[in-house]
Design a protein around this motif. Structure first.
Motif, PDB file in Angstrom:
ATOM      1  N   CYS A 516      -3.921  -8.839   7.081  1.00 60.32           N
ATOM      2  CA  CYS A 516      -3.752  -7.455   6.636  1.00 60.32           C
ATOM      3  C   CYS A 516      -2.284  -7.110   6.448  1.00 60.32           C
ATOM      4  O   CYS A 516      -1.959  -6.033   5.944  1.00 60.32           O
ATOM      5  CB  CYS A 516      -4.399  -6.490   7.627  1.00 60.32           C
ATOM      6  N   THR A 517      -1.403  -8.001   6.865  1.00 60.32           N
ATOM      7  CA  THR A 517       0.031  -7.800   6.695  1.00 60.32           C
ATOM      8  C   THR A 517       0.581  -8.935   5.841  1.00 60.32           C
ATOM      9  O   THR A 517       0.236 -10.099   6.046  1.00 60.32           O
ATOM     10  CB  THR A 517       0.747  -7.780   8.058  1.00 60.32           C
ATOM     11  N   GLU A 574       3.439  -0.839  -5.531  1.00 57.22           N
ATOM     12  CA  GLU A 574       4.299  -0.484  -4.402  1.00 57.22           C
ATOM     13  C   GLU A 574       3.507   0.251  -3.321  1.00 57.22           C
ATOM     14  O   GLU A 574       3.716   0.022  -2.127  1.00 57.22           O
ATOM     15  CB  GLU A 574       5.469   0.367  -4.901  1.00 57.22           C
ATOM     16  N   ARG A 575       2.583   1.130  -3.737  1.00 57.97           N
ATOM     17  CA  ARG A 575       1.737   1.818  -2.749  1.00 57.97           C
ATOM     18  C   ARG A 575       0.850   0.824  -2.009  1.00 57.97           C
ATOM     19  O   ARG A 575       0.609   0.944  -0.805  1.00 57.97           O
ATOM     20  CB  ARG A 575       0.873   2.870  -3.444  1.00 57.97           C
ATOM     21  N   GLN A 576       0.347  -0.160  -2.742  1.00 56.29           N
ATOM     22  CA  GLN A 576      -0.517  -1.173  -2.143  1.00 56.29           C
ATOM     23  C   GLN A 576       0.230  -1.988  -1.093  1.00 56.29           C
ATOM     24  O   GLN A 576      -0.327  -2.331  -0.038  1.00 56.29           O
ATOM     25  CB  GLN A 576      -1.061  -2.101  -3.250  1.00 56.29           C
ATOM     26  N   LEU A 577       1.499  -2.286  -1.343  1.00 52.64           N
ATOM     27  CA  LEU A 577       2.259  -3.168  -0.454  1.00 52.64           C
ATOM     28  C   LEU A 577       2.987  -2.425   0.655  1.00 52.64           C
ATOM     29  O   LEU A 577       3.323  -3.030   1.683  1.00 52.64           O
ATOM     30  CB  LEU A 577       3.281  -3.973  -1.268  1.00 52.64           C
ATOM     31  N   GLU A 578       3.235  -1.132   0.470  1.00 52.83           N
ATOM     32  CA  GLU A 578       4.073  -0.399   1.413  1.00 52.83           C
ATOM     33  C   GLU A 578       3.496  -0.418   2.829  1.00 52.83           C
ATOM     34  O   GLU A 578       4.222  -0.596   3.811  1.00 52.83           O
ATOM     35  CB  GLU A 578       4.249   1.044   0.930  1.00 52.83           C
ATOM     36  N   ARG A 586      12.295  -6.191   2.518  1.00 55.18           N
ATOM     37  CA  ARG A 586      12.513  -5.408   1.303  1.00 55.18           C
ATOM     38  C   ARG A 586      11.782  -6.077   0.145  1.00 55.18           C
ATOM     39  O   ARG A 586      11.747  -7.300   0.037  1.00 55.18           O
ATOM     40  CB  ARG A 586      14.001  -5.284   0.998  1.00 55.18           C
ATOM     41  N   ILE A 587      11.203  -5.231  -0.706  1.00 58.30           N
ATOM     42  CA  ILE A 587      10.365  -5.736  -1.797  1.00 58.30           C
ATOM     43  C   ILE A 587      10.862  -5.164  -3.118  1.00 58.30           C
ATOM     44  O   ILE A 587      11.254  -3.991  -3.196  1.00 58.30           O
ATOM     45  CB  ILE A 587       8.892  -5.345  -1.587  1.00 58.30           C
ATOM     46  N   GLU A 588      10.810  -5.982  -4.144  1.00 56.20           N
ATOM     47  CA  GLU A 588      11.118  -5.524  -5.505  1.00 56.20           C
ATOM     48  C   GLU A 588      10.037  -6.047  -6.450  1.00 56.20           C
ATOM     49  O   GLU A 588       9.748  -7.246  -6.471  1.00 56.20           O
ATOM     50  CB  GLU A 588      12.491  -6.018  -5.959  1.00 56.20           C
ATOM     51  N   ILE A 589       9.425  -5.130  -7.196  1.00 62.29           N
ATOM     52  CA  ILE A 589       8.406  -5.494  -8.180  1.00 62.29           C
ATOM     53  C   ILE A 589       9.089  -5.649  -9.520  1.00 62.29           C
ATOM     54  O   ILE A 589       9.778  -4.727  -9.996  1.00 62.29           O
ATOM     55  CB  ILE A 589       7.307  -4.419  -8.270  1.00 62.29           C
ATOM     56  N   VAL A 590       8.930  -6.804 -10.148  1.00 67.00           N
ATOM     57  CA  VAL A 590       9.580  -7.062 -11.440  1.00 67.00           C
ATOM     58  C   VAL A 590       8.524  -7.420 -12.475  1.00 67.00           C
ATOM     59  O   VAL A 590       7.475  -7.981 -12.157  1.00 67.00           O
ATOM     60  CB  VAL A 590      10.621  -8.192 -11.331  1.00 67.00           C
TER      61      VAL A 590
END
Length: 697
Positions: A516-517, A574-578, A586-590
């Motif tokens: 779940c993480t 981003e909502r799904q991963l937050e 830290r995450i960046e969607i490209v």
């Protein structure tokens, strides 16, 4: 797995020997260990009792396993009958469908839940209106034609509309059910909530004397993006033919108020004015009414004539049984009974004439109808008051929501009292029992004040679970001809049997193994692919060491040749991963980047294959393409693999020369003749220059 201790690993003899060795630690006076000693006799009994306890403690029964699973939130899912929407073809007049009206597909039985009037309303035409221009989409009404229609155009805009035109309309305030079959050429994840979409908003309207009036709608299609049903509530104003609509027909209109679709909706079929049936076979049913003077019912089971009537004469009391009044009936618990030509039965209660009648209470009257089969075996048995008393039912795979029993007992005056008891109700002095729906039995947990009561069937229906999830387009036959043909425009849904303990355990174990993480790259990729509502084609998570963050490249699955990642997609991911990322990550969607790869080469073809150039070019184009194929982000184009794919063609003798050249050197580089793209890059075929020469061999 949790460590467990085996409590049943020692024999009786071993326990006795251990006890004898410990006696001197507690008593110096006890020195006689012979079987004749009373202390030894007591010790033997206690040891034997311990052996019995060990057997029970060490055994984890199915009931215990079920309770443990419930503690961690895994409860067995209930069985339920499949639900199907039916459309009437060839209907010319209004049809009265009785409660429990049966429809058959082979030996599979479907039923209505209530009686209702089915009015002869039909969709006559469907139009799209985009930029003020009408587009005729009426082919969506043809069951045999499945040509996708972009009802809002190729590029939907706010203000575009879809018009459903009908030859008639039900009464004001009625609910309408439509089924929409969408062209699901792109795999879309399920919607998280019903009735909305992140991509669009639609206002549904009906034309009335006040013009177009908004309607309340429950939309299971995500604004026409997926197949599903639409439930529309007509306004309080009566519908009228719309003079602005083609053909001057009754009009229902869907107007786009916001349009940011990732994929323009394309429909294959629209079916309207549907009604619901459920896959079950009702063999006993209990009708409840609040009316105390006249009760009118129409049901197929009532026609069989096995009817019992119960009335409540005082608030909080049990029911009393009423019988049909004869010609010479005097005072007593009686009712009058008459049948109308259309099959409607009317039950009348007259207190002035008979001296008794139901009181004005909620659920004051209960009318139970049996099939002949159940009438022969509707007596279940007597409540004995013993623990876990089991009573068998006439059949298994019972519909739990449609089940109840009738308990008959006597008051202090010897008069009969009747109570309707549903399963899993646990009140003080109540009759409490569990329904084992698949096995077809009930187990009484607490008899309460019902010890000695006689139990009878009150309501009983059976289902066939997943068999009811029929495919779309079947013709169903009504038990009684009603002047129309019926078919299901959509598949049956949600039919299943009760989940077994083994299935619950399997689901629990699968959930344990499902992270779940997000920790690994595979975790990020799986979570992104499961983002609700989105169409995701490719995902790759990788570490950006220079910036110390996780970058996730995502390619949407849309109609564009080289799709970009929109802000809608980025925000949803981003909502799904937050909620699932590690706090320090830290995450960046490209979005994807693309580069074309030019291919040059010379191929020697076999004799009689002089016209094989196009086949070779197509093979090279497919081998290089990473955009539409299943090849992933950053996947290298191996020179040897492309070389061998050309060489394996039947027309090729050998490959004389071959080279690959990426156009954008910043996105892809050459390494030992291979093309190595960047982590978020996808390659596609550019200019392919292949020269063919004919082999002399």
């Amino acid at each position: 797995m949790l460590n467990n201790r085996n409590l049943d690993d020692r024999t009786y003899e071993e326990l006795m020997a251990e006890a004898f060795t410990e006696i001197p630690m507690y008593s110096e006076e006890w020195t006689n260990f012979n079987p004749s000693d009373p202390g030894v006799t007591i010790l033997e009994n206690l040891t034997a009792f311990q052996i019995l306890q060990q057997n029970h403690i060490n055994e984890i029964t199915p009931a215990i396993q079920q309770k443990l699973l419930e503690l961690v939130g895994f409860r067995a899912q209930k069985g339920r009958p499949a639900r199907v929407l039916l459309a009437a073809e060839g209907q010319r007049e209004e049809i009265c469908l009785a409660a429990n009206q049966k429809f058959f597909l082979g030996d599979l039985c479907f039923e209505t839940n209530r009686s209702f009037q089915l009015k002869p309303c039909h969709l006559a035409a469907i139009y799209g209106k985009c930029g003020g221009e009408w587009q005729d989409c009426s082919h969506l009404l043809d069951r045999e034609v499945r040509v996708p229609s972009a009802v809002f155009g190729v590029h939907p805009q706010a203000g575009d509309s879809l018009w459903l035109l009908a030859d008639a309309m039900p009464d004001a305030g009625e609910e309408l059910i439509f089924y929409v079959k969408a062209s699901e050429r792109h795999k879309r994840n399920p919607f998280s909530t019903k009735g909305g979409s992140m991509f669009a908003d639609i206002r549904w309207e009906c034309y009335t004397q006040d013009g177009f009036v908004p309607m309340h709608v429950r939309d299971d299609t995500g604004c026409l993006l997926t197949s599903g049903e639409l439930r529309l509530r007509l306004p309080a104003q009566a519908a009228l033919p719309c003079p602005d609509a083609p053909g001057n027909l009754y009009a229902l209109r869907a107007v786009l108020t916001r349009a940011q679709y990732d994929v323009a909706p394309r429909l294959l079929a629209v079916s309207g004015f549907l009604f619901e049936v459920w896959q079950k076979d009702t063999r006993a049913i209990c009708y409840t009414s609040n009316r105390t003077a006249r009760v009118s019912l129409k049901s197929g089971l009532l026609k069989e004539g096995y009817i019992t009537v119960f009335c409540k004469e005082k608030k909080g009391s049990s029911y009393r049984k009423y019988t049909r009044a004869g010609v010479r009936a005097g005072k007593g618990r009686y009712f009058d009974y008459e049948e109308a030509p259309d099959g409607t039965l009317t039950f009348t209660f007259d207190k002035e004439r008979f001296g008794y009648s139901p009181e004005k209470l909620k659920n004051a009257v209960k009318i139970v109808a049996y099939s002949e089969e159940i009438m022969r075996q509707y007596y279940l048995g007597e409540v004995l008051g013993m623990d876990h008393q089991t009573l068998r039912l006439p059949a298994g795979h019972v519909v739990a929501e449609s089940f109840c029993i009738i308990a008959k007992r006597f008051d202090e005056n010897g008069e009969e009292l009747y109570d309707f008891v549903r399963p899993s109700r646990f009140g003080e002095d109540d009759l409490s029992y569990y329904l084992y729906e698949d096995e077809g039995k009930i187990v009484i947990e607490d008899a309460g004040r019902f010890i000695g009561a006689s139990l009878y069937m009150g309501a009983f229906a059976v289902t066939r679970g997943e068999e009811g999830n029929i495919r779309e387009g079947n013709t169903l036959l009504a038990e009684d001809p009603v002047g129309a043909r019926f078919y299901n425009p959509g598949p049956g849904t949600r039919g299943c049997f009760r989940e077994s303990l083994e299935q619950v355990k399997r689901r629990f174990l699968e959930d344990l193994q499902r992270p779940c993480t997000a920790v690994t790259a595979a975790d990020y990729e799986r979570l992104v692919k499961e983002t609700p509502e989105l169409c995701i084609h490719k995902v790759k998570a990788f570490m950006d060491e220079s910036r110390n963050l996780v970058r996730i490249a995502v390619k949407p699955d849309t109609d564009e040749e080289f799709p970009e990642l929109s802000e809608h997609y980025r925000a949803a991911i981003e909502r799904q991963l937050e909620e699932r990322r590690l706090l320090t990550t830290r995450i960046e969607i490209v979005g994807p980047v693309y580069t074309q790869v030019d291919v040059q080469g010379t191929v020697c073809v076999k004799r009689h294959y002089e016209n094989s150039l196009q086949e070779i070019v197509d093979t090279v184009r497919t081998a290089v393409d990473c955009v539409s194929s299943e090849r992933g982000f950053g996947e290298a184009l191996r020179f040897d693999q492309i070389f061998h794919r050309i060489e394996e063609l039947d027309c090729v003798a050998f490959v004389s020369d071959l080279s690959l050249h990426p156009r954008n050197q910043a996105l892809a580089r050459i390494q030992d003749s291979d093309v190595i793209p960047a982590q978020n890059c996808l390659c596609s075929a550019g200019e392919i220059q292949i020269e063919t020469v004919v082999s002399r061999i």
